[in-house]
Design a protein around this motif. Structure first.
Motif, short mmCIF file in Angstrom:
data_model
loop_
_atom_site.label_atom_id
_atom_site.label_comp_id
_atom_site.label_asym_id
_atom_site.label_seq_id
_atom_site.Cartn_x
_atom_site.Cartn_y
_atom_site.Cartn_z
N GLY A 123 -63.12 -42.74 -8.75
CA GLY A 123 -63.93 -44.00 -8.85
C GLY A 123 -65.51 -42.52 -9.52
O GLY A 123 -66.64 -43.19 -9.82
N LEU A 124 -64.44 -41.76 -10.33
CA LEU A 124 -65.98 -40.50 -10.16
C LEU A 124 -66.25 -40.96 -11.70
O LEU A 124 -65.63 -41.13 -13.00
CB LEU A 124 -65.48 -39.01 -10.61
CG LEU A 124 -65.12 -38.33 -8.54
CD1 LEU A 124 -64.30 -37.39 -8.79
CD2 LEU A 124 -65.92 -38.63 -8.07
N THR A 125 -67.54 -40.81 -12.15
CA THR A 125 -68.27 -41.19 -12.83
C THR A 125 -69.26 -40.20 -13.37
O THR A 125 -70.04 -39.34 -11.98
CB THR A 125 -68.79 -42.54 -13.35
OG1 THR A 125 -70.06 -42.78 -12.09
CG2 THR A 125 -67.81 -43.44 -12.81
N GLY A 126 -70.28 -39.95 -14.09
CA GLY A 126 -71.56 -39.18 -14.32
C GLY A 126 -71.10 -38.05 -14.16
O GLY A 126 -70.41 -36.77 -14.36
N ALA A 127 -72.07 -37.32 -13.99
CA ALA A 127 -72.47 -35.62 -14.09
C ALA A 127 -71.00 -35.56 -12.35
O ALA A 127 -70.25 -34.55 -12.86
CB ALA A 127 -73.77 -35.87 -12.64
N ARG A 128 -70.95 -36.35 -11.28
CA ARG A 128 -69.48 -35.58 -10.27
C ARG A 128 -68.21 -35.23 -11.82
O ARG A 128 -67.84 -34.53 -11.36
CB ARG A 128 -70.08 -36.73 -9.79
CG ARG A 128 -70.86 -37.02 -8.69
CD ARG A 128 -70.28 -38.07 -7.57
NE ARG A 128 -69.73 -37.82 -6.83
CZ ARG A 128 -68.87 -39.21 -6.14
NH1 ARG A 128 -69.16 -39.80 -6.83
NH2 ARG A 128 -67.87 -38.55 -5.82
N ALA A 129 -68.13 -36.55 -12.80
CA ALA A 129 -67.32 -36.03 -12.50
C ALA A 129 -67.14 -35.36 -13.83
O ALA A 129 -66.38 -34.80 -14.03
CB ALA A 129 -66.93 -37.58 -14.70
N ARG A 130 -67.65 -34.80 -14.40
CA ARG A 130 -68.23 -33.86 -15.32
C ARG A 130 -67.96 -32.66 -14.59
O ARG A 130 -67.01 -31.68 -14.88
CB ARG A 130 -69.60 -33.14 -15.45
CG ARG A 130 -69.53 -32.29 -17.37
CD ARG A 130 -70.75 -32.30 -17.31
NE ARG A 130 -71.27 -30.91 -18.14
CZ ARG A 130 -71.19 -30.63 -19.84
NH1 ARG A 130 -70.15 -31.44 -19.99
NH2 ARG A 130 -71.16 -29.79 -19.90
N ARG A 131 -68.44 -32.37 -13.48
CA ARG A 131 -68.44 -30.95 -12.48
C ARG A 131 -66.99 -30.70 -12.16
O ARG A 131 -66.79 -29.67 -11.95
CB ARG A 131 -69.52 -31.20 -11.23
CG ARG A 131 -70.69 -31.16 -11.12
CD ARG A 131 -71.00 -30.99 -9.81
NE ARG A 131 -71.15 -32.04 -9.76
CZ ARG A 131 -72.05 -32.75 -8.92
NH1 ARG A 131 -72.97 -33.12 -9.28
NH2 ARG A 131 -72.15 -33.90 -7.83
N ARG A 132 -66.64 -32.03 -11.32
CA ARG A 132 -64.98 -32.26 -11.35
C ARG A 132 -64.21 -31.96 -12.96
O ARG A 132 -63.15 -30.80 -12.36
CB ARG A 132 -64.64 -33.36 -10.80
CG ARG A 132 -63.10 -33.40 -10.56
CD ARG A 132 -62.78 -32.14 -9.45
NE ARG A 132 -61.25 -32.54 -9.19
CZ ARG A 132 -60.09 -31.60 -8.77
NH1 ARG A 132 -60.75 -30.19 -8.24
NH2 ARG A 132 -59.07 -31.87 -8.11
N ILE A 133 -64.00 -32.26 -13.83
CA ILE A 133 -63.50 -31.60 -15.04
C ILE A 133 -63.67 -30.55 -15.09
O ILE A 133 -62.99 -29.65 -16.06
CB ILE A 133 -64.03 -32.62 -16.72
CG1 ILE A 133 -64.15 -34.15 -15.96
CG2 ILE A 133 -63.45 -32.38 -17.57
CD1 ILE A 133 -64.10 -35.02 -17.00
N LEU A 134 -65.30 -29.74 -15.20
CA LEU A 134 -65.40 -28.30 -15.22
C LEU A 134 -64.39 -27.19 -14.71
O LEU A 134 -63.42 -26.37 -14.35
CB LEU A 134 -66.59 -28.55 -15.26
CG LEU A 134 -67.72 -28.76 -16.56
CD1 LEU A 134 -68.69 -28.15 -16.49
CD2 LEU A 134 -67.14 -27.93 -18.13
N GLU A 135 -64.08 -28.02 -12.90
CA GLU A 135 -63.30 -26.83 -12.52
C GLU A 135 -61.45 -27.25 -13.11
O GLU A 135 -61.36 -25.99 -12.37
CB GLU A 135 -63.54 -27.66 -10.81
CG GLU A 135 -64.80 -27.25 -10.55
CD GLU A 135 -65.18 -28.35 -8.86
OE1 GLU A 135 -64.08 -29.50 -8.43
OE2 GLU A 135 -66.09 -28.65 -8.77
#
Length: 532
Positions: A123-135
């Motif tokens: 259920g991750l979207t927006g800024a939280r999803a972007r941080r996880r993608i970069l991780e």
């Protein structure tokens, strides 16, 4: 201790032209937490079909399971409802496919592709999803992840695309990773990096790995246990070292010994080169700004020379993006290039397409992926006849049929395959059809672009022997592009090593392999000898 994944008496059948084909016949194996099990065998042995069955990815209703059981963490998942399988796919079970370019959506950027699985499972979207993608991109060591996150798949190299696929597979902390030929299309240095990455991530997360591969060199360095399949049956399973040192089944011994071997046939003398290239350059413009003006150039090929004689093979090696395929397309005039190219005594550098067309039957190309280069809508006879229809439109049907049969016979295929379609053939058979399509025009030059990379070792060895035999019989000149240095050594008389569009080393094949001079060549050979 209970297995993380346990397969018992698995059976898989396909329906083709009203017939039932039994692709998997009662195989059983298990994968424990934290270990790597490798499924090995020739194309068509049933290893990928078995792995795809775990997540219900077979093409139903054309494929079905007459019997068997698949249990993940003790729960039966064979025949489970779609909702259960959707939860497992990309969640507790991650998958890396063989060819990331066909697995990734060409219309979506990297962030959207990885973000989709994060949204579905967490259920991750927006800024939280972007941080996880970069991780994740940092975890798989993708260079400059902040910039690459907005790239499309075609803008990435083969190794970078595979890292994106691994990031997607790891996004939701899987307990099992299914890796189906994860390094087949990669050059040896990138292959070594990807394999080391998978091993490091496995140790870090105590993740089990189900590895499907035809490359026993990779399997030897990666697997704790190995299961050998043939014709849909499991022949033997054993710890990796035991199996390599004391194989129990004759087929396993045959598989281990099936390395491309021997040396190229001697080059017949007395003739000038069939192909010469002088100072060939291919520079692609990089545009930017509001008016899309040219700001710089990508020097894909930057001043390459070569001379290829009848009956000779020049092997072109180097990492992905080094310019190997671009060079081949340039000398065939499939790409605009600077420099001089002479084919069969005629300067073709500036010929118009109409003047060049009659010469094309003398210079043919065989591509890496036979399934992608053969039309699925045409029969084998129609595929082989394509060139004849262009270059001999007035030929009678009987003569055309005779030449098609002759070309198929030369590559070791029976006349009975004429009416079959590509999907009904194995990988080795499809590559032979691609070779027959080139041979039917009786060319003087054949460019072979990674023609064995998608084939298992035993089929590779037979393909190398076939290419040598055809070369000796017809005095064919080969420009052979490959990242598999064992295959190159078995075929090539001369080696060109490319990096960043330039030739960093060139010379007699034995000299280059035994006494490489350039540090890059030395690294390339070291990676080939020790891929993991």
């Amino acid at each position: 201790m209970s297995a993380l994944l346990e397969v018992r008496d698995l059976q898989v059948s396909f329906r083709s032209e009203g017939r039932e084909i039994r692709a998997v016949r009662g195989v059983s194996w298990r994968v424990d937490a934290g270990e790597t099990l490798a499924l090995v065998g020739e194309s068509g042995s049933g290893k990928s079909v078995s792995a795809l069955s775990v997540l219900g990815l077979l093409p139903y209703p054309r494929a079905w399971h007459p019997g068997g059981s698949i249990r993940f963490e003790g729960e039966e998942i064979l025949g489970a409802p779609d909702a259960v399988l959707r939860h497992l796919r990309g969640g507790p079970i991650g998958v890396i496919f063989q060819e990331p370019l066909t697995s990734l959506n060409p219309l979506h950027r990297v962030d959207r592709q990885i973000g989709e699985t994060l949204r579905i499972h967490q259920g991750l979207t927006g800024a939280r999803a972007r941080r996880r993608i970069l991780e994740l991109l940092d975890l798989v060591q993708l260079p400059d992840p902040v910039r690459q996150i907005r790239s499309f798949p075609h803008e990435l190299s083969g190794g970078q695309r595979q890292r994106v696929m691994i990031a997607m597979a790891l996004a939701n902390n899987p307990r099992l990773l299914i890796a189906d030929e994860p390094t087949t299309a990669l050059d040896v240095t990138v292959q070594a990096e990807i394999l080391q990455l998978i091993r490091d991530l496995q140790r870090r997360f105590n993740m089990a790995v189900l590895l499907i591969s035809h490359d026993l060199n990779v399997v030897r360095h990666m697997a704790d246990r190995i299961a050998v399949m043939r014709d849909g049956e499991l022949l033997e399973a054993a710890p990796a070292e035991t199996l390599f040192h004391s194989p129990g089944h004759p087929y396993t011994r045959e598989l281990i010994e099936a390395e491309p071997a021997g040396r190229p046939v001697p080059v017949p003398g007395g003739q000038g080169p069939v192909l010469t290239a002088d100072a060939v350059k291919v520079h692609f413009p990089v545009r930017g700004g509001f008016l899309r003006r040219v700001q710089s150039y990508v020097k894909a090929v930057d001043g390459v020379d070569l001379a290829l004689a009848p009956g000779q093979t020049i092997g072109v090696v180097g990492e992905s993006g080094s310019g190997k395929t671009t060079l081949a397309q340039a000398v065939l005039r499939l790409l605009a290039a600077q420099g001089r190219v002479v084919f069969d005594g005629r300067d073709i550098s500036r010929l118009k397409p109409k003047a060049l067309r009659p010469l094309r039957k003398g210079m043919q190309m065989v591509f890496q992926d036979p399934y992608g280069s053969l039309s699925p809508r045409l029969s084998v006879a129609q595929i082989v006849a394509e060139g004849l229809e262009v270059h001999a439109p007035g030929m009678g049907e009987a003569e055309r049929h005779r030449l098609i049969g002759q070309a198929l016979a030369e590559v070791g295929l029976p006349e009975a395959v004429m009416n079959r379609y590509p999907h009904e053939l194995s990988g080795g058979q499809r590559q032979r059809v691609a070779l027959a399509r080139a041979l039917v025009l009786k060319p003087k030059l054949i460019v072979l672009d990674e023609p064995t990379s998608a084939l298992d070792r035993s089929v590779q060895a037979r393909m190398v022997a076939l290419l040598r035999e055809l070369q000796a019989r017809h005095r064919l000149a080969y420009l052979f592009i490959s990242h598999d240095l064992k295959v190159v050594r078995a075929l090539a008389h001369h080696i060109i090593v490319m990096k960043d569009g330039q030739v960093v080393e060139s010379g007699d094949a034995d000299r280059v392999f035994e006494r490489p001079e350039h540090p890059y060549t030395q690294r390339l050979l070291a990676a080939a000898l020790s891929p993991a």
